[in-house]
Design an enzyme around this catalytic site. Structure first.
Site, PDB file in Angstrom:
ATOM      1  N   TYR A 170       0.845  -1.213   0.000  1.00  0.00           N
ATOM      2  CA  TYR A 170       0.000   0.000   0.000  1.00  0.00           C
ATOM      3  C   TYR A 170       0.872   1.253   0.000  1.00  0.00           C
ATOM      4  CZ  TYR A 170      -3.626   3.334   1.450  1.00  0.00           C
ATOM      5  OH  TYR A 170      -4.486   4.410   1.519  1.00  0.00           O
ATOM      6  N   SER A 205       2.392   1.690  -3.316  1.00  0.00           N
ATOM      7  CA  SER A 205       1.437   2.154  -4.338  1.00  0.00           C
ATOM      8  C   SER A 205       1.187   3.654  -4.200  1.00  0.00           C
ATOM      9  CB  SER A 205       0.115   1.380  -4.241  1.00  0.00           C
ATOM     10  OG  SER A 205      -0.646   1.769  -3.099  1.00  0.00           O
ATOM     11  N   LYS A 206       1.098   4.142  -2.962  1.00  0.00           N
ATOM     12  CA  LYS A 206       0.779   5.563  -2.756  1.00  0.00           C
ATOM     13  C   LYS A 206       2.010   6.444  -3.001  1.00  0.00           C
ATOM     14  CE  LYS A 206      -3.599   5.081  -1.781  1.00  0.00           C
ATOM     15  NZ  LYS A 206      -4.633   5.613  -2.682  1.00  0.00           N
TER      16      LYS A 206
END
Ligand SMILES: NC(=O)c1ccc[n+]([C@@H]2O[C@H](COP(=O)([O-])OP(=O)(O)OC[C@H]3O[C@@H](n4cnc5c(N)ncnc54)[C@H](O)[C@@H]3O)[C@@H](O)[C@H]2O)c1
Length: 258
Positions: free
Chosen positions: A160, A163-164
């Site tokens: 996560y 991805s960010k």
């Protein structure tokens, strides 16, 4: 001032909002409709989309919905064409759909990795790729929803966070490549928001996790209302946010300040 209670005026404009069945995406789609915008609301969750559409009936803008799984990257161009077909133009792309899960590094499978990266990072890229010619024509913009997890490393969130952080890098790279084009590309990075994603029982830490570590990301101030973050997205995405370009704008109650 014309427009919604926050003074936004999107009359005659059109937006594509992903993740519009829930949380921040829903709040953003509804705020845009209140500001007079035509909105194509996209999500994989048909029931939530129907609820968004029902809540948008008061206008003054209008809403259409499209159920689509954005991890199907081949479909992204067709999703953009649906928005342009519906309203004859596109002024704003809000990449808000996202998924999160917590795991030890050792437990992440290639399938989990790919799904998070596809939905949180690859779909925003391919939607942007298809939307940019239309956005340049209308002197519009893109708002990508990143996260404090893309700015600070967060334990148990490797895919996560990656991805960010990738989405922030994507925002800046696209902004630079299009620095001479009439389009604005920015990211907004919230920390905890009061949405289903952050609700108790949804994001579950792995067994035996360190409470000390996790408390670092719990935030000292209270979580943000998605409506407040949506209001900021409308500001950044409109002509009023004309001087934002290539920015990652933290709206995180001090989470990443220190
Ligand atoms: N809630 C938080 O604390 C928080 C903090 C920082 C950033 N964010 C980010 O904000 C954004 C919105 O999250 P939220 O808090 O509103 O969560 P949410 O779970 O309420 O909404 C996310 C939406 O994305 C949709 N979605 C998931 N996979 C999809 C797919 N394959 N195709 C299409 N739609 C899909 C879901 O169905 C859901 O409606 C996300 O990008 C999230 O990472 C959330």
């Amino acid at each position: 001032m014309e427009g919604d209670r926050m003074g936004h005026d999107y009359t005659g404009k059109a937006a594509l909002v992903t993740g519009a069945a829930s949380g921040l995406g829903q709040a953003t789609a509804l705020a845009l409709v209140r500001a007079g915008c035509g909105v194509l609301a996209v999500d994989v969750a048909a029931e939530g989309l129907a609820a968004t559409a029902a809540a948008a009936q008061a206008g003054p803008g209008s809403i259409q919905t499209l159920t689509a799984d954005l991890s199907d990257l081949e479909r992204c161009a067709a999703v953009v064409e649906k928005a342009v077909g519906a309203f004859g133009r596109l002024d704003l792309l809000c990449n808000i759909a996202g998924i999160a899960r917590m795991d030890y590094i050792a437990a992440v499978t290639p399938e989990q990795w790919r799904r998070i990266i596809d939905i949180n990072l690859a779909a925003p890229f391919f939607l942007s790729q298809a939307a940019l010619p239309h956005l340049i024509e209308t002197k519009g913009g893109i708002v990508n929803v990143a996260s404090s997890a893309g700015i600070q490393g967060q334990a148990y969130m490797s895919p996560y966070s990656a991805s960010k952080a990738g989405l922030i890098g994507l925002t800046k790279a696209m902004a630079m490549e299009l620095i001479h084009a009439p389009v604005r590309i920015n990211a907004v990075a919230p920390a905890g928001m009061k949405t289903p994603m952050a609700a108790p029982g949804h994001l579950v830490p792995p067994e035996g996790f360190s409470v000390d570590l996790l408390m670092r990301y719990a935030g000292i101030r209270e979580q943000a209302d998605p409506e407040a973050v949506a209001d900021f997205i409308l500001y950044v995405g409109s002509g009023r946010g004309a001087f934002f370009h290539g920015a990652c704008l933290s709206m995180d109650q001090g989470q990443t300040a220190g």
